[in-house]
Every structure is written in C-alpha cells, then in structure tokens.
Design an enzyme around this catalytic site. Sequence first.
Site, PDB file in Angstrom:
ATOM      1  N   GLY A   1       0.826  -1.211   0.000  1.00 36.91           N
ATOM      2  CA  GLY A   1       0.000   0.000   0.000  1.00 36.91           C
ATOM      3  C   GLY A   1       0.859   1.261   0.000  1.00 36.91           C
ATOM      4  O   GLY A   1       2.089   1.192   0.109  1.00 36.91           O
TER       5      GLY A   1
ATOM      6  N   ASN B   1       0.397 -15.031   4.921  1.00 38.99           N
ATOM      7  CA  ASN B   1      -0.186 -13.676   4.859  1.00 38.99           C
ATOM      8  C   ASN B   1      -1.696 -13.691   4.679  1.00 38.99           C
ATOM      9  O   ASN B   1      -2.395 -12.854   5.244  1.00 38.99           O
ATOM     10  CB  ASN B   1       0.420 -12.878   3.700  1.00 38.99           C
ATOM     11  CG  ASN B   1       1.841 -12.457   3.984  1.00 38.99           C
ATOM     12  OD1 ASN B   1       2.295 -12.498   5.118  1.00 38.99           O
ATOM     13  ND2 ASN B   1       2.554 -12.070   2.951  1.00 38.99           N
TER      14      ASN B   1
ATOM     15  N   THR C   1     -12.127 -13.524  -4.474  1.00 38.41           N
ATOM     16  CA  THR C   1     -11.704 -13.475  -5.878  1.00 38.41           C
ATOM     17  C   THR C   1     -12.351 -14.575  -6.713  1.00 38.41           C
ATOM     18  O   THR C   1     -12.642 -15.669  -6.201  1.00 38.41           O
ATOM     19  CB  THR C   1     -10.164 -13.625  -5.958  1.00 38.41           C
ATOM     20  OG1 THR C   1      -9.783 -13.891  -7.307  1.00 38.41           O
ATOM     21  CG2 THR C   1      -9.656 -14.774  -5.111  1.00 38.41           C
TER      22      THR C   1
ATOM     23  N   TYR D   1      -2.833 -18.868  -4.493  1.00 37.70           N
ATOM     24  CA  TYR D   1      -3.568 -17.621  -4.236  1.00 37.70           C
ATOM     25  C   TYR D   1      -5.068 -17.924  -4.104  1.00 37.70           C
ATOM     26  O   TYR D   1      -5.713 -17.536  -3.118  1.00 37.70           O
ATOM     27  CB  TYR D   1      -3.314 -16.616  -5.363  1.00 37.70           C
ATOM     28  CG  TYR D   1      -4.245 -15.432  -5.308  1.00 37.70           C
ATOM     29  CD1 TYR D   1      -4.269 -14.600  -4.194  1.00 37.70           C
ATOM     30  CD2 TYR D   1      -5.135 -15.154  -6.363  1.00 37.70           C
ATOM     31  CE1 TYR D   1      -5.148 -13.524  -4.125  1.00 37.70           C
ATOM     32  CE2 TYR D   1      -6.005 -14.087  -6.304  1.00 37.70           C
ATOM     33  CZ  TYR D   1      -6.012 -13.280  -5.184  1.00 37.70           C
ATOM     34  OH  TYR D   1      -6.894 -12.224  -5.119  1.00 37.70           O
TER      35      TYR D   1
ATOM     36  N   PHE E   1     -13.907  -9.939  -9.960  1.00 41.36           N
ATOM     37  CA  PHE E   1     -13.378 -10.365 -11.243  1.00 41.36           C
ATOM     38  C   PHE E   1     -12.190  -9.416 -11.548  1.00 41.36           C
ATOM     39  O   PHE E   1     -11.336  -9.285 -10.695  1.00 41.36           O
ATOM     40  CB  PHE E   1     -14.512 -10.458 -12.278  1.00 41.36           C
ATOM     41  CG  PHE E   1     -15.261 -11.778 -12.102  1.00 41.36           C
ATOM     42  CD1 PHE E   1     -15.994 -12.036 -10.943  1.00 41.36           C
ATOM     43  CD2 PHE E   1     -15.162 -12.801 -13.027  1.00 41.36           C
ATOM     44  CE1 PHE E   1     -16.618 -13.264 -10.727  1.00 41.36           C
ATOM     45  CE2 PHE E   1     -15.785 -14.031 -12.832  1.00 41.36           C
ATOM     46  CZ  PHE E   1     -16.516 -14.258 -11.684  1.00 41.36           C
TER      47      PHE E   1
ATOM     48  N   LEU F   1      -3.339  -6.151 -17.220  1.00 41.74           N
ATOM     49  CA  LEU F   1      -3.426  -5.801 -18.638  1.00 41.74           C
ATOM     50  C   LEU F   1      -3.583  -4.301 -18.877  1.00 41.74           C
ATOM     51  O   LEU F   1      -2.782  -3.714 -19.617  1.00 41.74           O
ATOM     52  CB  LEU F   1      -4.593  -6.565 -19.285  1.00 41.74           C
ATOM     53  CG  LEU F   1      -4.793  -6.235 -20.766  1.00 41.74           C
ATOM     54  CD1 LEU F   1      -3.622  -6.713 -21.591  1.00 41.74           C
ATOM     55  CD2 LEU F   1      -6.096  -6.828 -21.280  1.00 41.74           C
TER      56      LEU F   1
ATOM     57  N   ASP G   1      -4.267 -19.419 -17.682  1.00 45.26           N
ATOM     58  CA  ASP G   1      -5.283 -18.471 -18.147  1.00 45.26           C
ATOM     59  C   ASP G   1      -6.424 -19.201 -18.854  1.00 45.26           C
ATOM     60  O   ASP G   1      -6.230 -19.712 -19.962  1.00 45.26           O
ATOM     61  CB  ASP G   1      -4.661 -17.488 -19.153  1.00 45.26           C
ATOM     62  CG  ASP G   1      -4.186 -16.206 -18.526  1.00 45.26           C
ATOM     63  OD1 ASP G   1      -4.587 -15.921 -17.377  1.00 45.26           O
ATOM     64  OD2 ASP G   1      -3.425 -15.478 -19.182  1.00 45.26           O
TER      65      ASP G   1
HETATM   66  N1  UDP Z   1      -2.609 -10.173 -20.476  1.00 45.06           N
HETATM   67  C1  UDP Z   1      -1.831 -10.052 -21.611  1.00 45.06           C
HETATM   68  N2  UDP Z   1      -0.625  -9.387 -21.511  1.00 45.06           N
HETATM   69  C2  UDP Z   1      -0.195  -8.822 -20.339  1.00 45.06           C
HETATM   70  C3  UDP Z   1      -1.021  -8.931 -19.182  1.00 45.06           C
HETATM   71  C4  UDP Z   1      -2.215  -9.614 -19.303  1.00 45.06           C
HETATM   72  O1  UDP Z   1      -2.181 -10.535 -22.690  1.00 45.06           O
HETATM   73  O2  UDP Z   1       0.899  -8.231 -20.294  1.00 45.06           O
HETATM   74  C5  UDP Z   1      -3.894 -10.894 -20.561  1.00 45.06           C
HETATM   75  C6  UDP Z   1      -3.956 -12.100 -19.641  1.00 45.06           C
HETATM   76  O3  UDP Z   1      -3.463 -13.248 -20.318  1.00 45.06           O
HETATM   77  C7  UDP Z   1      -5.462 -12.181 -19.347  1.00 45.06           C
HETATM   78  C8  UDP Z   1      -5.919 -10.731 -19.399  1.00 45.06           C
HETATM   79  O4  UDP Z   1      -4.909 -10.024 -20.103  1.00 45.06           O
HETATM   80  O5  UDP Z   1      -6.110 -12.893 -20.376  1.00 45.06           O
HETATM   81  C9  UDP Z   1      -6.074 -10.110 -18.022  1.00 45.06           C
HETATM   82  O6  UDP Z   1      -4.898 -10.373 -17.276  1.00 45.06           O
HETATM   83  P1  UDP Z   1      -4.566  -9.656 -15.900  1.00 45.06           P
HETATM   84  O7  UDP Z   1      -3.193 -10.094 -15.489  1.00 45.06           O
HETATM   85  O8  UDP Z   1      -4.827  -8.192 -16.025  1.00 45.06           O
HETATM   86  O9  UDP Z   1      -5.667 -10.209 -14.897  1.00 45.06           O
HETATM   87  P2  UDP Z   1      -6.048 -11.729 -14.485  1.00 45.06           P
HETATM   88  O10 UDP Z   1      -7.155 -12.127 -15.448  1.00 45.06           O
HETATM   89  O11 UDP Z   1      -4.828 -12.569 -14.610  1.00 45.06           O
HETATM   90  O12 UDP Z   1      -6.542 -11.593 -13.085  1.00 45.06           O
END
Ligand code: UDP
Length: 343
Positions: free
Chosen positions: A43, A100, A125, A149, A177, A198, A293
Amino acid sequence: MSTLSSHRPLLVIGGAGYIGSHTVRHLAEAGQPVVVLDNFSLGHRGAIVTPSVTVVAGELSDAELIESLFAEHHFDAVIHFAACSVVGESVAEPLKYYSNNVGAPLVVLEAMRRHRCQSFILSSTAATYGDPVTMPMDERHPQQPINPYGWSKFMLERILTDCQAAWGLRSVALRYFNAAGASEDGLIGEDHHPETHLIPRVLMAITGEIEKITVFGRDYPTPDGTCIRDYIHVLDLATAHAAALAHLRNEGGSLRCNLGTGRGCSVQEIISLAEAVTGKPVPLDYGPRRAGDPPSLVADPTLARTALGWQAAHPDPRFMIETAWRWLTGPQGGRYDRSARAA
Ligand code: UDP
C-alpha cells in the site's frame, strides 16, 4: 435518515492498497469514521486522501497492536483487503501466501471474537472458482482453485463460515473479477511493483514506460482469439463494499457474492479501446498463452443485485481505461512514491 457518521468506527485492513484506498475514500467521504491498518509493503501512504481517516502503520499479525485498536475504537465491522495477490508468485512461494492470506487474518478474527465484533467483509476473488465449468459463473460454480492464491482466499472464506457456526460471525466475501480504472479526478489509482495487469501495462506501453505489451495467446476459442475477462471499475468495487457494510449492519446474513459486470471484453478489445481513448498506437507483440489463463471468465452478478442492491454504475471498459489513463498521465504519473523511489 442515519448517516454513516452516526456509525461506530470501521477497521479497514489493507486500506492503503488499490481497491482498499478507493473504498476508504468512498466511505470516509460519506462520513464513515475509518481506521486504516496497513503495513505499507504494497500500500501507499499517498493513497489515503481523506483527512478524517486514522492511519495506523503495522502488521495485522501483531496481536498486541490489534488488541489495542479494538480496545480503543470499539469497531462494529472489519473490511479486510490486505493480501498478496500475484498468482505466479503464489505458485513459487505458497507459504508466503498461506501465512499472509490465511494465517495473519486469524489474529484479527480472534480479536473480533473477544470484542464481539460480528461483521466481516472479505476481498475474495474469482480465482476461488478455478477453471470455469459454466459461463457466466454464478456463486454456485464449483470452487476448485488452481493456484495457492485462489486456495488461500477459498480457505479464508471457509474459516469465516466456521466462525459463524462457532460464535455468530456474519461475513460477506466479495469475489472480484478483474478490477480496473482509477478515481475520476485522477488523484488515486493503481500502483503495483511490478505491474502485471493488462490495462495499466497497455497504457504504460503507450507512454513508453515499458517497451511494449505482449498479448498472451491469440489462439483461444474466442471471437478474436484473445482471452475474455469481466473488467469491473474500482469505484464500483468501492460502492459494493459500502453495500455489503450496510447489509451486515442491517442484520443481513452471510453472503458470497460475485462482483463483475456480467460482460466480457477481450484483450484485443482492450487494446483497441486504449488506442481510441489515447489517440496513440499500442506497441505490442503476440506471445504464447500464459499458464493458467482460461479463455473466458465472466461473472453472473445477479446475486449482488438482489441481495445487496448493488450493480456496476461504470460497466463500460472505455471509462475504466479513461480513468486509468488520467491517473497515469496526471501530476503523479501513476505513482505515489516516484520521488521516494528516485531518491
Ligand atoms: N494479459 C496479456 N498481456 C499482459 C497482461 C495480461 O495478454 O501483459 C492478458 C492475460 O493473459 C489475461 C488478461 O490479459 O487474459 C487479463 O490479465 P490480468 O493479469 O490483467 O488479470 P487476471 O485475469 O490474470 O486476473
């Protein structure tokens, strides 16, 4: 009509993080007395922008500190944000995550039991569901996490249920989400080190802070071949916590609730929207799929609407990108501690 200022103080653990700070600001500006406990490992002090908020620096595993906070403030409710939340790190360092995210909160729950504080709101989550079996996912979807996680959050949800049976704790676990966006005035936002998400990475590629964004896979069974996620504005997450607090204060029962918009957006769509919002191209390349993913993750947010009277007020990903861009290109440049880091 009672205002939030007529309520007893609220303890917000991890209130200086990304989602915590937006929630704290929302509640404090509505008059709710708030005490934030944060160890500032993730934080930021600058993320607490409402002067009425009491900020305590310390560990949630510090039983003496927790006891003294409960004795002094007589909290009637706790919102718990503090957690490690990087999936890949959790695979490499599971004990850190269980310590944690599962062990440390037990100290707080023990203090709540002693002080008869019976209302707990947990940052949970969609990762507690694991691989999707049905889409969109409602709260009855099987919970089979696929990483430590997700398991750590699943375990804490379970512990809350057991505490209800033993001593009457009521809890709302909010299963987020994909959190995104920043405050409308650009004053607070997302500042992770390293940044893995992302939307901020796409915007950082535009500003040149990173060289480019790699799209993780474009051979998924989705219309454009890239992954679909349910992005939810951080301001909507804040109002959902306020709704959960009101629910518990009105003697509402325990709930496990998805927080999403119910609408999916692909990686490619996020990139196109970012280009439209900023008027600049996103430097990118296409790489292999990222382990773990799933092709698509979309919430069924019906329960949050019916049980909490909440729904997303900002479901358009364009607004998430606009506010994230405002934060990144504002006076602070998307960083709370730039000068401290540079020093
Ligand atoms: N993603 C991507 N490139 C990046 C980061 C994320 O293509 O540099 C894709 C990732 O594979 C997922 C989506 O974006 O499909 C969201 O990823 P993020 O890490 O933001 O959140 P998550 O869904 O993992 O909680």
